[in-house]
Design a protein around this motif. Sequence first.
Motif, PDB file in Angstrom:
ATOM      1  N   ILE A   1      10.635  -0.026  11.070  1.00  0.00           N
ATOM      2  CA  ILE A   1      10.799   0.955  10.015  1.00  0.00           C
ATOM      3  C   ILE A   1      11.806   0.421   9.001  1.00  0.00           C
ATOM      4  O   ILE A   1      12.894  -0.038   9.372  1.00  0.00           O
ATOM      5  CB  ILE A   1      11.282   2.297  10.587  1.00  0.00           C
ATOM      6  N   VAL A   2      11.420   0.469   7.732  1.00  0.00           N
ATOM      7  CA  VAL A   2      12.276   0.004   6.645  1.00  0.00           C
ATOM      8  C   VAL A   2      12.594   1.191   5.737  1.00  0.00           C
ATOM      9  O   VAL A   2      11.678   1.830   5.205  1.00  0.00           O
ATOM     10  CB  VAL A   2      11.594  -1.118   5.834  1.00  0.00           C
ATOM     11  N   VAL A   3      13.876   1.486   5.581  1.00  0.00           N
ATOM     12  CA  VAL A   3      14.308   2.615   4.763  1.00  0.00           C
ATOM     13  C   VAL A   3      15.332   2.115   3.751  1.00  0.00           C
ATOM     14  O   VAL A   3      16.412   1.655   4.121  1.00  0.00           O
ATOM     15  CB  VAL A   3      14.922   3.742   5.628  1.00  0.00           C
TER      16      VAL A   3
ATOM     17  N   ALA B   1       0.828  -1.204   0.000  1.00  0.00           N
ATOM     18  CA  ALA B   1       0.000   0.000   0.000  1.00  0.00           C
ATOM     19  C   ALA B   1       0.862   1.255   0.000  1.00  0.00           C
ATOM     20  O   ALA B   1       0.470   2.302  -0.531  1.00  0.00           O
ATOM     21  CB  ALA B   1      -0.926  -0.018   1.213  1.00  0.00           C
ATOM     22  N   PHE B   2       2.051   1.159   0.634  1.00  0.00           N
ATOM     23  CA  PHE B   2       3.018   2.249   0.542  1.00  0.00           C
ATOM     24  C   PHE B   2       4.389   1.632   0.307  1.00  0.00           C
ATOM     25  O   PHE B   2       4.901   0.898   1.151  1.00  0.00           O
ATOM     26  CB  PHE B   2       3.044   3.099   1.813  1.00  0.00           C
TER      27      PHE B   2
ATOM     28  N   LEU C   1       4.264   1.160   9.622  1.00  0.00           N
ATOM     29  CA  LEU C   1       3.953   0.465   8.376  1.00  0.00           C
ATOM     30  C   LEU C   1       3.220  -0.821   8.730  1.00  0.00           C
ATOM     31  O   LEU C   1       3.636  -1.552   9.648  1.00  0.00           O
ATOM     32  CB  LEU C   1       5.217   0.140   7.593  1.00  0.00           C
ATOM     33  N   ALA C   2       2.119  -1.102   8.024  1.00  0.00           N
ATOM     34  CA  ALA C   2       1.316  -2.287   8.341  1.00  0.00           C
ATOM     35  C   ALA C   2       2.090  -3.569   8.077  1.00  0.00           C
ATOM     36  O   ALA C   2       2.028  -4.521   8.857  1.00  0.00           O
ATOM     37  CB  ALA C   2       0.017  -2.259   7.537  1.00  0.00           C
TER      38      ALA C   2
ATOM     39  N   THR D   1       7.892  -5.289   0.670  1.00  0.00           N
ATOM     40  CA  THR D   1       6.492  -4.915   0.923  1.00  0.00           C
ATOM     41  C   THR D   1       6.427  -3.404   1.143  1.00  0.00           C
ATOM     42  O   THR D   1       6.656  -2.633   0.230  1.00  0.00           O
ATOM     43  CB  THR D   1       5.941  -5.713   2.118  1.00  0.00           C
ATOM     44  N   GLU D   2       6.123  -2.971   2.362  1.00  0.00           N
ATOM     45  CA  GLU D   2       6.016  -1.538   2.611  1.00  0.00           C
ATOM     46  C   GLU D   2       7.332  -0.976   3.150  1.00  0.00           C
ATOM     47  O   GLU D   2       7.925  -1.541   4.076  1.00  0.00           O
ATOM     48  CB  GLU D   2       4.881  -1.274   3.616  1.00  0.00           C
ATOM     49  N   ARG D   3       7.720   0.174   2.558  1.00  0.00           N
ATOM     50  CA  ARG D   3       9.015   0.737   2.943  1.00  0.00           C
ATOM     51  C   ARG D   3       9.066   2.206   2.546  1.00  0.00           C
ATOM     52  O   ARG D   3       8.365   2.662   1.643  1.00  0.00           O
ATOM     53  CB  ARG D   3      10.149  -0.010   2.254  1.00  0.00           C
TER      54      ARG D   3
END
Length: 454
Positions: free
Chosen positions: A55-57, A5-6, A28-29, A35-37
């Motif tokens: 948190i994934v950056v 989704a993001f 982030l879900a 996936t989301e990051r």
Amino acid sequence: RGLQAFRASGGHTVVIDYNEGTGVTLGLATPGTGTERFQNLTITEFTDVTLTSDIVVQGLFQVDADNAVSAGGFDLHVAGGWTDLEGPTLFDQVFLTGDPSVLPPTILSNVFVDAPVTVPNNTTVSGDLTIRNTLTLGTRTVTVDLGGNVVVTGANGRLVMQNSAGVLDADNDVTFDGASHNGYLTNGVLHVGGAFTSLNTHSTQAFLATVGHTVVFDGGVAQTVDLADADVETGQRFMGLIVTNGSAINATSTLPVDGDLTIVAGSSLNATTLEFTDGNLSDASGGLTVELIDLYGGPAAFPSTVAADVFMNADWDLPGNVTVNGDVQVLRSFNPSGFALNVNGNVDVSTFNGRIEMFTTGDLVDILGDLTFDGGPTGGYMTDGTIRVGGNFLALNNNSNTSFSASGSHIVILDGTAAQYVDLAIPGQTTQHFENLTIENESATVDFLSGVRV
């Protein structure tokens, strides 16, 4: 509405700059690199942020000064870099998933290296450092303090130290159980404050130091060393090793050292077997306690007294006067080089390559026990010097008919205080013979069990 989704990429940046005093939540879900990051994430001044997820950056994670980030026990996965001007954010764990351009000077978390990383700046990890991919120090210093351990693990786990300025300073235990390190630990200094262990789950060379690499034991308390595949020639081994912990290093395996070994005053090193090559072996205050010193090279410096058996598996020119409180086996050529080797045990010369070479008047081999020559030819190799024998003198011929063949000004003196005997397997002018023989045993008889040629 979906696992992505993001999911930012490229040059995308999210800036959190809400400073109205109530703070914001950030989460982030389904966080993950697939996936989301976030791509780049910046938390600006005067912003209070509470995390609700890991948190994934993928790019740069930047925390400006004068804010508060509450990690709440969540993790950070970062690839591109991480700056934290407010002070170290207390994540539960930090995963380096790429090669960061910058890291905070202090990280208050356990750190996992999950991608090839070249350390971009000096940093301190106040937690465990787990290396599951390649970590290259370069000229940087990485300090692991507050009781943190260093673990190199997995089929891709590798620590690269190839620069003299590179330092890894571990406050506690260090374990190598990763890929082969042959050619990767060639320089720099590894400080170990706790136990040192090398396993072989993925490679028999999981720890293998060469060239200019040095390990320093400086924990201040008793420490242990254990290498699963210890072998100074082909297996796990140290290059330079310094013991300066003011206490004891206890090796539970063979201890192989391929460079210099230095034991500073007030420290001690205990092992069953020390394998050593041609470096400098320095023991400032007699702290070396081993049963066997297995020489695979000719040490350039050696303690004046050792309480151990000594096996010479390589050619050696004695660098100074040495007393061995044990037995000596000569398996290659040994030359006193104008000095004295005093042996308070027995000396056996064996194998075709084994012989004692004596060319100068100052050469002295003084043996309290028995002397057995059963090595290679000695014709022309024993032309001067003195051998003193307090026990029995034997010359066998399993490897050569001239295993003892003295000439020139060479002297053998039998000076025991109990009964002695001489036994030459093949005495003769062209086989086994003395040049000069002196009997100084005034307490008992000396029996010749064979013919003797002088």
